[in-house]
Design a protein around this motif. Structure first.
Motif, PDB file in Angstrom:
ATOM      1  N   LEU A   1       0.844  -1.197   0.000  1.00 40.84           N
ATOM      2  CA  LEU A   1       0.000   0.000   0.000  1.00 40.84           C
ATOM      3  C   LEU A   1       0.877   1.244   0.000  1.00 40.84           C
ATOM      4  O   LEU A   1       1.936   1.262   0.641  1.00 40.84           O
ATOM      5  CB  LEU A   1      -0.910   0.035   1.229  1.00 40.84           C
ATOM      6  N   VAL A   2       0.427   2.278  -0.684  1.00 43.76           N
ATOM      7  CA  VAL A   2       1.148   3.551  -0.754  1.00 43.76           C
ATOM      8  C   VAL A   2       0.210   4.655  -0.297  1.00 43.76           C
ATOM      9  O   VAL A   2      -0.846   4.869  -0.896  1.00 43.76           O
ATOM     10  CB  VAL A   2       1.638   3.838  -2.189  1.00 43.76           C
ATOM     11  N   THR A   3       0.594   5.361   0.772  1.00 45.19           N
ATOM     12  CA  THR A   3      -0.269   6.416   1.304  1.00 45.19           C
ATOM     13  C   THR A   3      -0.060   7.737   0.562  1.00 45.19           C
ATOM     14  O   THR A   3       0.851   7.868  -0.252  1.00 45.19           O
ATOM     15  CB  THR A   3      -0.003   6.658   2.794  1.00 45.19           C
ATOM     16  N   GLU A   4      -0.878   8.691   0.906  1.00 47.05           N
ATOM     17  CA  GLU A   4      -0.666  10.058   0.449  1.00 47.05           C
ATOM     18  C   GLU A   4       0.671  10.577   1.002  1.00 47.05           C
ATOM     19  O   GLU A   4       1.169  10.067   2.003  1.00 47.05           O
ATOM     20  CB  GLU A   4      -1.795  10.951   0.958  1.00 47.05           C
ATOM     21  N   PRO A   5       1.274  11.573   0.359  1.00 43.46           N
ATOM     22  CA  PRO A   5       2.524  12.135   0.896  1.00 43.46           C
ATOM     23  C   PRO A   5       2.320  12.719   2.285  1.00 43.46           C
ATOM     24  O   PRO A   5       1.325  13.400   2.544  1.00 43.46           O
ATOM     25  CB  PRO A   5       2.888  13.218  -0.120  1.00 43.46           C
TER      26      PRO A   5
END
Length: 378
Positions: free
Chosen positions: A221-225
């Motif tokens: 998973l990749v979150t918002e910055p």
């Protein structure tokens, strides 16, 4: 001739070109188009027990530092260290035992009591029993690392053949490698390095030998910055057991780390489902919940995307590295599972040592590609 333009193939090309060899790299897709492009960039010693893989990892740790000095910030190398945490005393006892064995092999492992965890990670959940800090753990951006290693190899004379599929490995009447055939023609080479990652078994089969590489799917998973709220590579103690497991069933354990660009990466899952690329909502929910349990601050953070990849799994969890005694001129550099990015430099340098008939720094016997007769016969 190197088959595969992922980070392991790039490292093989890099060290072979620096050694003065004429190098060609062939890949059916782009640079880092396979497992490398779906990796987190882990350079870990913390998850490895004493033995051949840990020796390889420690050697690679030194080589990554040298590469980082040459390539600088272009590969986003971060020697940020790892932090393995336990929720209870039973988990801490297991971590202590593991760390004692690792220290005898040269790993730096520092116990951190539960009350001091927040000095390293201020946003960790309260109430954890403690953990171990591993200052030798690091991270790179894997696609950038592969691209810049190949660029350096090209500056030393290497040639890239991207978008070109290897369809056969040609041999002489005595069985020695002569080169490869591709969908565009043929390429001559007295040595072929199989750095095809998850597809390493298919490449080996082109030479008439068996190498039982299987895909092991994983999601990230990749979150918002975000601001840098996670300082280290942080994971729960059960991640080590998942890495060592040979189970085909779904396994998930929280692995959380920040990146220089801002997004937080959340893993890790493992399951053997062939090359099924179906997006698993169950896995994504598990990873998100486990990450929020470790870092409650992430509970309300938006996940921007998820990606998946296939780790090249071999039955004994060791890669195949070095000359294949069954086919003169055939070398293997694949089967690293989830550790390929971390182990790439050592793999590449050891391959180049063999190609130039120099003594490798490590004994390659445990990594022989013909060691799997017992697995394939059962």
């Amino acid at each position: 001739m190197v088959i595969g333009a992922g980070v392991v193939g790039a490292a093989c090309a890099y060290y072979a070109a620096l050694a003065g060899l004429a190098v060609a790299v062939v890949d059916r897709g782009p640079v880092a188009g396979g497992t490398t492009g779906a990796g987190e960039g882990n350079l870990l010693v913390s998850d490895k027990e004493p033995g051949p893989e840990l020796e390889l990892a420690l050697f690679s740790t030194r080589l990554w530092r040298e590469i980082a000095e040459e390539l600088g910030e272009r590969i986003e190398y971060e020697p940020k260290g790892g932090l393995v945490v336990a929720s209870g005393e039973a988990g801490m006892d297991a971590l202590r035992t593991f760390a004692v064995s690792q220290r005898t092999a040269g790993v730096q492992a520092e116990e951190v009591p539960g009350g001091r965890l927040h000095e390293l990670e201020p946003h960790l959940a309260p109430g954890l029993a403690g953990g171990f800090h591993y200052p030798q753990d690091a991270q790179v951006q894997p696609a950038l690392a592969a691209a810049h290693l190949l660029s350096a190899a090209r500056r030393a004379g290497a040639v890239l053949h991207l978008g070109e599929t290897v369809t056969g490995i040609r041999t002489r009447p005595d069985g020695a490698v002569l080169g490869v055939t591709t969908d565009r023609g043929s390429l001559d080479a007295p040595a072929v390095v199989n750095a095809a990652g998850t597809w390493g078994g298919e490449v080996a089969a082109l030479a008439g030998v068996d190498l039982p590489v299987l895909p092991r799917r994983g999601f990230v998973l990749v979150t918002e910055p975000l601001p840098r709220i996670v300082r280290h590579k942080v994971y729960a103690a059960d991640y080590v057991a998942d890495v060592a497991s040979g189970s085909a069933a779904l396994q998930t354990s929280a692995v959380v780390e920040g990146t220089p660009a801002g997004p937080v990466l959340i893993g890790a899952s493992r399951e053997r489902v062939g090359f099924d690329r179906t997006l698993s909502v169950e896995v994504l929910h598990r990873l998100a919940a486990q990450a929020a349990a470790l870092f409650p601050v992430l509970a309300d953070v938006a996940v921007q995307r998820a990606y998946r990849g296939f780790r090249p799994y071999l039955p004994d969890h060791l890669p195949a590295i070095g000359a294949d005694p069954r086919v003169p001129g055939l070398h293997h550099a694949c089967g690293h599972e989830g550790a390929g990015i971390g182990l790439a430099p050592a793999t590449g340098l050891l391959i180049s040592r063999q190609l130039t008939q120099k003594q490798p720094e490590l004994d390659l016997t445990p990594f022989r590609a013909d060691r799997f007769a017992a697995f394939t016969a059962s």
